[in-house]
Write a protein that holds these residues in place. Structure first.
Motif, PDB file in Angstrom:
ATOM      1  N   ILE A  15       0.830  -1.205   0.000  1.00 31.87           N
ATOM      2  CA  ILE A  15       0.000   0.000   0.000  1.00 31.87           C
ATOM      3  C   ILE A  15       0.867   1.259   0.000  1.00 31.87           C
ATOM      4  CG2 ILE A  15      -1.681   1.331   1.332  1.00 31.87           C
ATOM      5  CD1 ILE A  15      -2.805  -1.370   2.314  1.00 31.87           C
ATOM      6  N   ILE A  16       1.884   1.272   0.856  1.00 31.37           N
ATOM      7  CA  ILE A  16       2.792   2.426   0.919  1.00 31.37           C
ATOM      8  C   ILE A  16       3.527   2.601  -0.406  1.00 31.37           C
ATOM      9  CG2 ILE A  16       4.863   3.345   2.031  1.00 31.37           C
ATOM     10  CD1 ILE A  16       3.921   2.024   4.621  1.00 31.37           C
ATOM     11  N   LEU A  18       2.511   1.709  -3.428  1.00 36.38           N
ATOM     12  CA  LEU A  18       1.597   2.200  -4.451  1.00 36.38           C
ATOM     13  C   LEU A  18       1.265   3.679  -4.244  1.00 36.38           C
ATOM     14  CD1 LEU A  18      -0.862  -0.821  -4.804  1.00 36.38           C
ATOM     15  CD2 LEU A  18       0.910  -0.107  -6.414  1.00 36.38           C
ATOM     16  N   ILE A  19       1.108   4.087  -2.975  1.00 35.02           N
ATOM     17  CA  ILE A  19       0.837   5.500  -2.687  1.00 35.02           C
ATOM     18  C   ILE A  19       2.020   6.370  -3.126  1.00 35.02           C
ATOM     19  CG2 ILE A  19       0.481   7.186  -0.838  1.00 35.02           C
ATOM     20  CD1 ILE A  19      -1.114   5.037   0.654  1.00 35.02           C
ATOM     21  N   ALA A  20       3.229   5.920  -2.785  1.00 36.13           N
ATOM     22  CA  ALA A  20       4.424   6.666  -3.185  1.00 36.13           C
ATOM     23  C   ALA A  20       4.552   6.710  -4.701  1.00 36.13           C
ATOM     24  CB  ALA A  20       5.665   6.023  -2.564  1.00 36.13           C
ATOM     25  N   TRP A  21       4.247   5.595  -5.351  1.00 32.70           N
ATOM     26  CA  TRP A  21       4.302   5.532  -6.814  1.00 32.70           C
ATOM     27  C   TRP A  21       3.309   6.515  -7.435  1.00 32.70           C
ATOM     28  CZ3 TRP A  21       3.753   0.271  -9.871  1.00 32.70           C
ATOM     29  CH2 TRP A  21       4.009   0.521 -11.238  1.00 32.70           C
ATOM     30  N   GLN A  22       2.132   6.648  -6.819  1.00 30.46           N
ATOM     31  CA  GLN A  22       1.128   7.573  -7.331  1.00 30.46           C
ATOM     32  C   GLN A  22       1.534   9.032  -7.116  1.00 30.46           C
ATOM     33  OE1 GLN A  22      -1.749   6.786  -8.972  1.00 30.46           O
ATOM     34  NE2 GLN A  22      -2.247   8.955  -9.221  1.00 30.46           N
ATOM     35  N   ILE A  23       2.125   9.308  -5.966  1.00 34.62           N
ATOM     36  CA  ILE A  23       2.429  10.698  -5.598  1.00 34.62           C
ATOM     37  C   ILE A  23       3.640  11.243  -6.346  1.00 34.62           C
ATOM     38  CG2 ILE A  23       3.206  12.171  -3.698  1.00 34.62           C
ATOM     39  CD1 ILE A  23       1.465  10.530  -1.829  1.00 34.62           C
ATOM     40  N   THR A  26       3.045  12.328  -9.886  1.00 33.83           N
ATOM     41  CA  THR A  26       2.069  13.423  -9.869  1.00 33.83           C
ATOM     42  C   THR A  26       2.728  14.746  -9.487  1.00 33.83           C
ATOM     43  OG1 THR A  26       0.306  11.870  -9.257  1.00 33.83           O
ATOM     44  CG2 THR A  26      -0.126  14.205  -8.894  1.00 33.83           C
ATOM     45  N   THR A  37       1.650   6.820 -13.467  1.00 34.22           N
ATOM     46  CA  THR A  37       1.074   6.500 -12.156  1.00 34.22           C
ATOM     47  C   THR A  37       0.298   5.186 -12.218  1.00 34.22           C
ATOM     48  OG1 THR A  37      -0.949   7.727 -12.653  1.00 34.22           O
ATOM     49  CG2 THR A  37       0.864   8.942 -11.605  1.00 34.22           C
ATOM     50  N   THR A  39      -2.719   4.672 -11.375  1.00 40.11           N
ATOM     51  CA  THR A  39      -4.054   4.911 -11.920  1.00 40.11           C
ATOM     52  C   THR A  39      -4.023   4.982 -13.442  1.00 40.11           C
ATOM     53  OG1 THR A  39      -3.694   7.291 -11.530  1.00 40.11           O
ATOM     54  CG2 THR A  39      -4.943   6.074  -9.863  1.00 40.11           C
TER      55      THR A  39
END
Length: 255
Positions: A15-16, A18-23, A26, A37, A39
Motif C-alpha cells: 500500500i505504501i 503504491l501510494i508513493a508511486w502515485q504521488i 504526480t 502512475t 491509476t
C-alpha cells in the motif's frame, strides 16, 4: 475489524509503495512519460481489456507457461524422486553434470533452440521447460536425500516395505523442499517466457511489452509488465495454497 487489521498489516508495504508511486510522478519528482502512475496504468489495462488485447496476449502467455511448466513437473518430479530415493549412487555420479547444466544461461541457449526447433511455439515451450525443470529436479533430489534418517529407520522397524516407506515417509517429509523448487520453477517460467516472447514471437505479453516499448507506448508497456507480475503472484499463491493443503502434517507439528 480484526480481518481489516490483519489485511492491513499483511499488505501495508504494498500500500505504501503504491501510494508513493502515485504521488511521486504526480508531483513531478518522477517523469510520468517513463513511469506513469498506477491509476494511469490501470486505465490502460482497462482499455486493453475492453478491446480484448490484454486477455488475448495473457491467454497465449499462460498457455506457454503452463505447457513448459507442466512438462517440467511431469519429468522432473518423478526423476527427482527416483534419483534421490532409489538410485542415490547414480545421483551422486550425475549430480555435477546436473549442476553444470542448470547453470547454463537460457538466453544464450535460446538461439540454439530456435535453430533446431524453429521460431514457433515448440522452441518457446521447450526453453521454458528447460529453465523450469532444474529447480524442480534439484530441490526434489535434495528434499528426498535430506529426509531425517531416524524417520526411515523407524519406518523400517515398523515393517514397512520400501514402497510404503517411499510413499508414506520420504515423499511427505520432502514436500516442503519440493514445493520450494516448484515455486522457483514457476518464477523462472515467467522470466523466461517474457524473454522468449521478446526475442521471437508475434503474440503474448512479452511481445506486447516489446512492441509498446519500441513505439513509445509507455502506459501499454507498463500494463503488460503489471499483468505479468500479477499473473506470477497468482500462480505463486495457488502453489502455496496447494502446499498447505498437502502438507497439513507440517502445520500440525508447528502448532
Amino acid at each position: 475489524m480484526s480481518f481489516f487489521k490483519s489485511a492491513l498489516h499483511k499488505y501495508i508495504a504494498i500500500i505504501i509503495f503504491l501510494i508513493a508511486w502515485q504521488i511521486l510522478p504526480t508531483l513531478g519528482l518522477v517523469n510520468q512519460i517513463f513511469v506513469p502512475t498506477p491509476t494511469a496504468i490501470l486505465a490502460e489495462m482497462w482499455r486493453l481489456s475492453a478491446d480484448g488485447t490484454l486477455q488475448f496476449n495473457a491467454i497465449i502467455s499462460l498457455w506457454r507457461v503452463f505447457a513448459g511448466f507442466g512438462i517440467a513437473l511431469l519429468v522432473a518430479l518423478p526423476l527427482g524422486f527416483l534419483l534421490g530415493g532409489f538410485f542415490k549412487n547414480f545421483e551422486k555420479a550425475v549430480n555435477p553434470l546436473l549442476q553444470l547444466l542448470s547453470q547454463a544461461n537460457p538466453f544464450t541457449l535460446f538461439p540454439i533452440f530456435i535453430v533446431f526447433l524453429g521460431i514457433g511455439e515448440l522452441s518457446k515451450i521447450s526453453i521454458i521447460y528447460w529453465v523450469t525443470q532444474w529447480p524442480i529436479l534439484l530441490n526434489t533430489i535434495t528434499g528426498i536425500s535430506n529426509v531425517d534418517p531416524v524417520l526411515v529407520k523407524m519406518a523400517k522397524s515398523s515393517g514397512l516395505s520400501k514402497a510404503a516407506i517411499f510413499t508414506k515417509v520420504l515423499i511427505p517429509a520432502s514436500l516442503p523442499t519440493v514445493f520450494t523448487g516448484i515455486r522457483m520453477g514457476a518464477v523462472f517460467a515467467f522470466f523466461m517466457l517474457i524473454g522468449a516472447e521478446m526475442l521471437g514471437s508475434t503474440s503474448g505479453l512479452g511481445h506486447m511489452i516489446m512492441q509498446a516499448q519500441m513505439v513509445m507506448q509507455i502506459p501499454k508497456m507498463w500494463a503488460g509488465i503489471v499483468t505479468v507480475a500479477l499473473l506470477g503472484y497468482l500462480v505463486n499463491y495457488v502453489i502455496l495454497y496447494l502446499e498447505r493443503r498437502v502438507s497439513t502434517w507440517k502445520q500440525d507439528v508447528e502448532v
